[in-house]
Motif scaffolding. Structure first.
Motif, PDB file in Angstrom:
ATOM      1  N   GLN A   1       0.817  -1.097   0.048  1.00 10.65           N
ATOM      2  CA  GLN A   1      -0.002   0.120  -0.163  1.00 10.65           C
ATOM      3  C   GLN A   1       0.801   1.189  -0.069  1.00 10.65           C
ATOM      4  O   GLN A   1       1.917   1.282   0.678  1.00 10.65           O
ATOM      5  CB  GLN A   1      -0.799  -0.032   1.349  1.00 10.65           C
ATOM      6  N   VAL A   2       0.473   2.356  -0.832  1.00 13.59           N
ATOM      7  CA  VAL A   2       1.175   3.339  -0.677  1.00 13.59           C
ATOM      8  C   VAL A   2       0.134   4.559  -0.550  1.00 13.59           C
ATOM      9  O   VAL A   2      -0.911   4.572  -1.269  1.00 13.59           O
ATOM     10  CB  VAL A   2       1.652   3.609  -2.148  1.00 13.59           C
ATOM     11  N   GLN A   3       0.343   5.463   0.230  1.00 16.55           N
ATOM     12  CA  GLN A   3      -0.646   6.521   0.478  1.00 16.55           C
ATOM     13  C   GLN A   3       0.230   7.977   0.126  1.00 16.55           C
ATOM     14  O   GLN A   3       1.332   8.117   0.234  1.00 16.55           O
ATOM     15  CB  GLN A   3      -1.006   6.652   1.948  1.00 16.55           C
ATOM     16  N   LEU A   4      -0.775   8.653  -0.690  1.00 16.85           N
ATOM     17  CA  LEU A   4      -0.190   9.923  -1.231  1.00 16.85           C
ATOM     18  C   LEU A   4      -1.008  11.271  -0.911  1.00 16.85           C
ATOM     19  O   LEU A   4      -2.188  11.003  -0.804  1.00 16.85           O
ATOM     20  CB  LEU A   4      -0.136   9.803  -3.115  1.00 16.85           C
ATOM     21  N   VAL A   5      -0.207  12.132  -0.607  1.00 11.65           N
ATOM     22  CA  VAL A   5      -0.925  13.422  -0.219  1.00 11.65           C
ATOM     23  C   VAL A   5      -0.229  14.520  -0.882  1.00 11.65           C
ATOM     24  O   VAL A   5       1.069  14.785  -0.969  1.00 11.65           O
ATOM     25  CB  VAL A   5      -0.836  13.652   1.407  1.00 11.65           C
ATOM     26  N   GLU A   6      -1.060  15.203  -1.870  1.00 11.40           N
ATOM     27  CA  GLU A   6      -0.616  16.505  -2.662  1.00 11.40           C
ATOM     28  C   GLU A   6      -0.949  17.705  -1.890  1.00 11.40           C
ATOM     29  O   GLU A   6      -1.592  17.616  -1.061  1.00 11.40           O
ATOM     30  CB  GLU A   6      -1.327  16.442  -3.796  1.00 11.40           C
ATOM     31  N   SER A   7      -0.049  18.489  -2.171  1.00 12.40           N
ATOM     32  CA  SER A   7       0.267  19.957  -1.686  1.00 12.40           C
ATOM     33  C   SER A   7       0.535  21.070  -2.455  1.00 12.40           C
ATOM     34  O   SER A   7       1.427  20.621  -3.491  1.00 12.40           O
ATOM     35  CB  SER A   7       0.705  19.999  -0.115  1.00 12.40           C
ATOM     36  N   GLY A   8       0.279  22.215  -2.166  1.00 14.33           N
ATOM     37  CA  GLY A   8       0.761  23.115  -3.011  1.00 14.33           C
ATOM     38  C   GLY A   8       0.145  23.837  -4.161  1.00 14.33           C
ATOM     39  O   GLY A   8       0.504  24.823  -4.585  1.00 14.33           O
ATOM     40  N   GLY A   9      -1.086  23.513  -4.322  1.00  8.85           N
ATOM     41  CA  GLY A   9      -2.075  24.369  -5.235  1.00  8.85           C
ATOM     42  C   GLY A   9      -2.419  25.457  -4.642  1.00  8.85           C
ATOM     43  O   GLY A   9      -2.285  25.594  -3.665  1.00  8.85           O
ATOM     44  N   SER A  30      11.563   4.581  -2.780  1.00  8.16           N
ATOM     45  CA  SER A  30      12.537   4.673  -3.674  1.00  8.16           C
ATOM     46  C   SER A  30      12.338   3.413  -4.866  1.00  8.16           C
ATOM     47  O   SER A  30      13.248   3.394  -5.816  1.00  8.16           O
ATOM     48  CB  SER A  30      13.928   4.680  -3.209  1.00  8.16           C
ATOM     49  N   SER A  31      11.288   2.653  -4.863  1.00  2.67           N
ATOM     50  CA  SER A  31      11.381   1.427  -5.600  1.00  2.67           C
ATOM     51  C   SER A  31      10.051   1.782  -6.540  1.00  2.67           C
ATOM     52  O   SER A  31       9.703   0.704  -7.502  1.00  2.67           O
ATOM     53  CB  SER A  31      11.058   0.216  -5.131  1.00  2.67           C
ATOM     54  N   ILE A  32       9.224   3.008  -6.586  1.00  4.11           N
ATOM     55  CA  ILE A  32       8.075   2.995  -7.311  1.00  4.11           C
ATOM     56  C   ILE A  32       8.244   4.171  -8.138  1.00  4.11           C
ATOM     57  O   ILE A  32       9.003   5.269  -7.882  1.00  4.11           O
ATOM     58  CB  ILE A  32       6.959   3.254  -6.289  1.00  4.11           C
ATOM     59  N   VAL A  33       7.598   3.999  -9.364  1.00  2.00           N
ATOM     60  CA  VAL A  33       7.528   5.157 -10.513  1.00  2.00           C
ATOM     61  C   VAL A  33       6.492   5.973  -9.967  1.00  2.00           C
ATOM     62  O   VAL A  33       5.345   5.542  -9.530  1.00  2.00           O
ATOM     63  CB  VAL A  33       7.197   4.456 -11.824  1.00  2.00           C
ATOM     64  N   MET A  34       6.476   7.281 -10.080  1.00  2.00           N
ATOM     65  CA  MET A  34       5.574   8.199  -9.744  1.00  2.00           C
ATOM     66  C   MET A  34       5.035   9.226 -11.016  1.00  2.00           C
ATOM     67  O   MET A  34       5.901   9.592 -11.807  1.00  2.00           O
ATOM     68  CB  MET A  34       6.224   9.295  -8.720  1.00  2.00           C
ATOM     69  N   ALA A  97       0.262   9.794  -8.599  1.00  3.84           N
ATOM     70  CA  ALA A  97      -0.009   8.714  -8.508  1.00  3.84           C
ATOM     71  C   ALA A  97       1.236   7.750  -8.498  1.00  3.84           C
ATOM     72  O   ALA A  97       2.371   8.278  -8.820  1.00  3.84           O
ATOM     73  CB  ALA A  97      -0.898   8.156  -9.838  1.00  3.84           C
ATOM     74  N   ALA A  98       1.209   6.662  -8.218  1.00  2.66           N
ATOM     75  CA  ALA A  98       2.311   5.820  -7.904  1.00  2.66           C
ATOM     76  C   ALA A  98       2.181   4.309  -8.762  1.00  2.66           C
ATOM     77  O   ALA A  98       0.808   3.866  -8.625  1.00  2.66           O
ATOM     78  CB  ALA A  98       2.685   5.326  -6.361  1.00  2.66           C
ATOM     79  N   THR A  99       2.990   3.849  -9.130  1.00  2.00           N
ATOM     80  CA  THR A  99       2.952   2.443  -9.938  1.00  2.00           C
ATOM     81  C   THR A  99       4.253   1.661  -9.654  1.00  2.00           C
ATOM     82  O   THR A  99       5.471   2.300  -9.560  1.00  2.00           O
ATOM     83  CB  THR A  99       2.586   2.362 -11.282  1.00  2.00           C
ATOM     84  N   TYR A 111      -1.526   2.910 -13.156  1.00  2.00           N
ATOM     85  CA  TYR A 111      -1.121   3.285 -11.601  1.00  2.00           C
ATOM     86  C   TYR A 111      -2.109   3.025 -10.626  1.00  2.00           C
ATOM     87  O   TYR A 111      -3.416   2.903 -10.742  1.00  2.00           O
ATOM     88  CB  TYR A 111      -1.223   5.125 -11.709  1.00  2.00           C
ATOM     89  N   SER A 112      -1.725   2.273  -9.668  1.00  2.00           N
ATOM     90  CA  SER A 112      -2.546   1.604  -8.478  1.00  2.00           C
ATOM     91  C   SER A 112      -2.920   2.384  -7.338  1.00  2.00           C
ATOM     92  O   SER A 112      -3.801   2.488  -6.792  1.00  2.00           O
ATOM     93  CB  SER A 112      -1.450   0.578  -7.947  1.00  2.00           C
ATOM     94  N   TYR A 113      -2.074   3.531  -7.284  1.00  2.00           N
ATOM     95  CA  TYR A 113      -2.282   4.431  -6.039  1.00  2.00           C
ATOM     96  C   TYR A 113      -2.313   5.859  -6.460  1.00  2.00           C
ATOM     97  O   TYR A 113      -1.543   6.155  -7.363  1.00  2.00           O
ATOM     98  CB  TYR A 113      -1.109   4.295  -5.076  1.00  2.00           C
ATOM     99  N   TRP A 114      -3.404   6.723  -5.807  1.00  2.00           N
ATOM    100  CA  TRP A 114      -3.734   8.039  -6.095  1.00  2.00           C
ATOM    101  C   TRP A 114      -3.708   8.745  -4.992  1.00  2.00           C
ATOM    102  O   TRP A 114      -4.285   8.374  -4.017  1.00  2.00           O
ATOM    103  CB  TRP A 114      -4.943   7.859  -7.176  1.00  2.00           C
ATOM    104  N   GLY A 115      -3.262  10.090  -5.057  1.00  2.00           N
ATOM    105  CA  GLY A 115      -3.705  10.998  -4.317  1.00  2.00           C
ATOM    106  C   GLY A 115      -5.077  11.479  -4.207  1.00  2.00           C
ATOM    107  O   GLY A 115      -5.906  11.300  -5.152  1.00  2.00           O
ATOM    108  N   GLN A 116      -5.376  12.572  -3.275  1.00  2.00           N
ATOM    109  CA  GLN A 116      -6.634  13.132  -3.241  1.00  2.00           C
ATOM    110  C   GLN A 116      -6.794  14.334  -4.317  1.00  2.00           C
ATOM    111  O   GLN A 116      -8.026  14.629  -4.639  1.00  2.00           O
ATOM    112  CB  GLN A 116      -7.088  13.414  -1.992  1.00  2.00           C
ATOM    113  N   GLY A 117      -5.598  14.922  -4.747  1.00  2.00           N
ATOM    114  CA  GLY A 117      -5.755  15.918  -5.680  1.00  2.00           C
ATOM    115  C   GLY A 117      -5.578  17.140  -4.837  1.00  2.00           C
ATOM    116  O   GLY A 117      -5.926  17.437  -3.785  1.00  2.00           O
ATOM    117  N   THR A 118      -4.859  18.287  -5.712  1.00  2.00           N
ATOM    118  CA  THR A 118      -4.796  19.763  -5.344  1.00  2.00           C
ATOM    119  C   THR A 118      -5.250  20.406  -6.590  1.00  2.00           C
ATOM    120  O   THR A 118      -4.760  20.296  -7.530  1.00  2.00           O
ATOM    121  CB  THR A 118      -3.430  19.802  -4.703  1.00  2.00           C
ATOM    122  N   GLN A 119      -6.089  21.586  -6.020  1.00  2.00           N
ATOM    123  CA  GLN A 119      -6.716  22.368  -7.022  1.00  2.00           C
ATOM    124  C   GLN A 119      -5.529  23.485  -7.331  1.00  2.00           C
ATOM    125  O   GLN A 119      -4.859  24.045  -6.666  1.00  2.00           O
ATOM    126  CB  GLN A 119      -7.764  22.929  -6.461  1.00  2.00           C
TER     127      GLN A 119
END
Length: 124
Positions: A1-9, A30-34, A97-99, A111-119
């Protein structure tokens, strides 16, 4: 499992720059493509770019090539999207997103994992 959190929008003017961050936790970063994607109102999710696990390779959509730069800091478990010379048409919700794929995919389905998004909103 990967948890992703975007920020900066945020809200910026045309021509401005903005840097988005995506913090990851869980699986060894360090093992996953973003990847970065964006979705404007009424449009399908669009590939922006991606970066290899090591950070040594990147791949961009033609629409952002030369304007946007993806980088990562594996020590901080964070990937960045530097956006320069922003235009109103860059307005969208931006997702990281991560794969675990061994290549650099541009399809969202890879991509299997996604963040919630930032506007990101760019005013003219």
């Amino acid at each position: 499992q990967v948890q992703l959190v975007e920020s900066g929008g945020g809200l910026v003017q045309a021509g401005d720059s903005l840097r988005l961050s995506c913090a990851a936790s869980g699986r060894t970063f360090s093992s996953i493509v973003m990847g970065w994607f964006r979705q404007a109102p009424g449009k399908e999710r669009e590939f922006v770019g991606c970066i290899s696990a090591s950070g040594g390779s990147t791949y961009y959509a033609d629409s952002v090539k030369g304007l946007f730069t993806i980088s990562r800091d594996n020590a901080k478990n964070t990937v960045y999207l530097q956006m320069n010379s922003l235009k109103p048409e860059d307005t969208a919700v931006y997702y990281c997103a991560a794969t675990s794929s061994g290549w650099l995919p541009r399809l969202a389905a890879a991509y299997s994992y996604w963040g919630q998004g930032t506007q990101v909103t760019v005013s003219s």
